[in-house]
Design an enzyme around this catalytic site. Sequence first.
Site, PDB file in Angstrom:
ATOM      1  N   LYS A 164       0.852  -1.199   0.000  1.00 45.22           N
ATOM      2  CA  LYS A 164       0.000   0.000   0.000  1.00 45.22           C
ATOM      3  C   LYS A 164       0.876   1.233   0.000  1.00 45.22           C
ATOM      4  O   LYS A 164       2.021   1.211   0.462  1.00 45.22           O
ATOM      5  CB  LYS A 164      -0.938   0.032   1.209  1.00 45.22           C
ATOM      6  CG  LYS A 164      -0.266   0.137   2.598  1.00 45.22           C
ATOM      7  CD  LYS A 164       0.028   1.544   3.084  1.00 45.22           C
ATOM      8  CE  LYS A 164       0.959   1.535   4.283  1.00 45.22           C
ATOM      9  NZ  LYS A 164       1.529   2.769   4.722  1.00 45.22           N
ATOM     10  N   ASP A 205      -2.956  -1.792   8.980  1.00 43.65           N
ATOM     11  CA  ASP A 205      -3.017  -1.781   7.509  1.00 43.65           C
ATOM     12  C   ASP A 205      -3.544  -3.088   6.919  1.00 43.65           C
ATOM     13  O   ASP A 205      -3.706  -3.187   5.702  1.00 43.65           O
ATOM     14  CB  ASP A 205      -1.609  -1.564   6.921  1.00 43.65           C
ATOM     15  CG  ASP A 205      -1.018  -0.218   7.280  1.00 43.65           C
ATOM     16  OD1 ASP A 205      -1.792   0.739   7.470  1.00 43.65           O
ATOM     17  OD2 ASP A 205       0.215  -0.134   7.361  1.00 43.65           O
TER      18      ASP A 205
HETATM   19  O1  C5P Z   1      -1.018  -1.422  13.761  1.00 50.88           O
HETATM   20  P1  C5P Z   1       0.440  -1.705  13.567  1.00 50.88           P
HETATM   21  O2  C5P Z   1       0.901  -2.901  14.357  1.00 50.88           O
HETATM   22  O3  C5P Z   1       0.840  -1.810  12.131  1.00 50.88           O
HETATM   23  O4  C5P Z   1       1.218  -0.450  14.146  1.00 50.88           O
HETATM   24  C1  C5P Z   1       2.608  -0.458  14.395  1.00 50.88           C
HETATM   25  C2  C5P Z   1       2.954   0.689  15.329  1.00 50.88           C
HETATM   26  O5  C5P Z   1       2.757   1.945  14.664  1.00 50.88           O
HETATM   27  C3  C5P Z   1       2.083   0.773  16.567  1.00 50.88           C
HETATM   28  O6  C5P Z   1       2.622   0.010  17.619  1.00 50.88           O
HETATM   29  C4  C5P Z   1       2.106   2.254  16.896  1.00 50.88           C
HETATM   30  O7  C5P Z   1       3.279   2.595  17.589  1.00 50.88           O
HETATM   31  C5  C5P Z   1       2.202   2.902  15.547  1.00 50.88           C
HETATM   32  N1  C5P Z   1       0.879   3.343  15.011  1.00 50.88           N
HETATM   33  C6  C5P Z   1       0.281   4.464  15.563  1.00 50.88           C
HETATM   34  N2  C5P Z   1      -0.928   4.884  15.084  1.00 50.88           N
HETATM   35  C7  C5P Z   1      -1.525   4.242  14.050  1.00 50.88           C
HETATM   36  C8  C5P Z   1      -0.921   3.116  13.459  1.00 50.88           C
HETATM   37  C9  C5P Z   1       0.295   2.691  13.977  1.00 50.88           C
HETATM   38  O8  C5P Z   1       0.798   5.076  16.502  1.00 50.88           O
HETATM   39  N3  C5P Z   1      -2.678   4.693  13.581  1.00 50.88           N
END
Ligand code: C5P
Length: 305
Positions: A11, A145
């Site tokens: 993406k 994502d």
């Molecule tokens: O959701 P995902 O595991 O991909 O997110 C990885 C990290 O990115 C999270 O632990 C967080 O620190 C940060 N994040 C965030 N806000 C979001 C998406 C991700 O702070 N909307």
Amino acid sequence: MRTSTARAPAKINLSLGVGSIRPDGYHPLATVYQAVGLCDEVRAGEVADDSVSVRVHSDADQGEELTDVPVGIDNIAVRAALLLREAAGIDDGVALSIRKSIPVSGGMAGGSADAAGALVACDDLWGLHTPKSELERIAAQLGSDVPFCLAGGNAIGSGRGEVISPVLARGSYQWVFALAHEGMSTAKVYAEYDRLVEGTNVAEPEVDDELMAALRAGDAAALGAALSNDLQDAAIFQRPELAETLAIGEECGALGAQLSGSGPTAMFLASDEQHAMDIAVALASAQVAADVVQATGPVVGARLV
Ligand code: C5P
């Protein structure tokens, strides 16, 4: 051995509006995603016991095994298989094999694509026929994502990125990507963002009307002008040389140039295939990237092949 194989796309965020950190540590987003034709392939192979394993190979270099991706329970594709079988109430095992083209920790949802691919491939291997809504629920548990990597196309992402609604759009877009030698931690870029906005009044993020109008019209020049990314300053603060990479694309007349997600991959919108080639050649000869790849978007989400 029976196998099921899925392809899942990377993406990009055409726009990435970020709000103030929430009590759960995530940030509220208003983002417009586009799936691009740079895909990982996830093969799910039958095993005789209840083990869930993964091997990860690069698409280039004669499929050399990658060492910078975890292969145990920390691997997001393994977690996807475990969550899916738990939801289905079965204890079948699976041997996952991932052929990676999406850069690792590159800001293009490479891990999320593998999770989406694993859900689709395991669902088929195990003959589950899991309803779409249930797959989406599991995807949201795996990462912000992952639901978009299942859906593909163009979509607005809200919540922490996991709530998606499709966008009706025209046109196919030519992208050039400058891949960095080393990935960046998404969590660290968000933490840098928090530091940069500390003490300021951060508005609730909103999707830009001009960007939506450009997508509806299929107008690449207008789309390029409307690209935006609230995480870009934080990523460049951590990796100042990325500013030079972006400048090279701009000098070549890219319609738009910015980092993808939390970086470090830089994305450039070209006006046509020849222009994309010109941008790619300029980036390659400036030796600012580990690799330069071209892809079109939008493409479909994770699908069986
Ligand atoms: O959701 P995902 O595991 O991909 O997110 C990885 C990290 O990115 C999270 O632990 C967080 O620190 C940060 N994040 C965030 N806000 C979001 C998406 C991700 O702070 N909307």
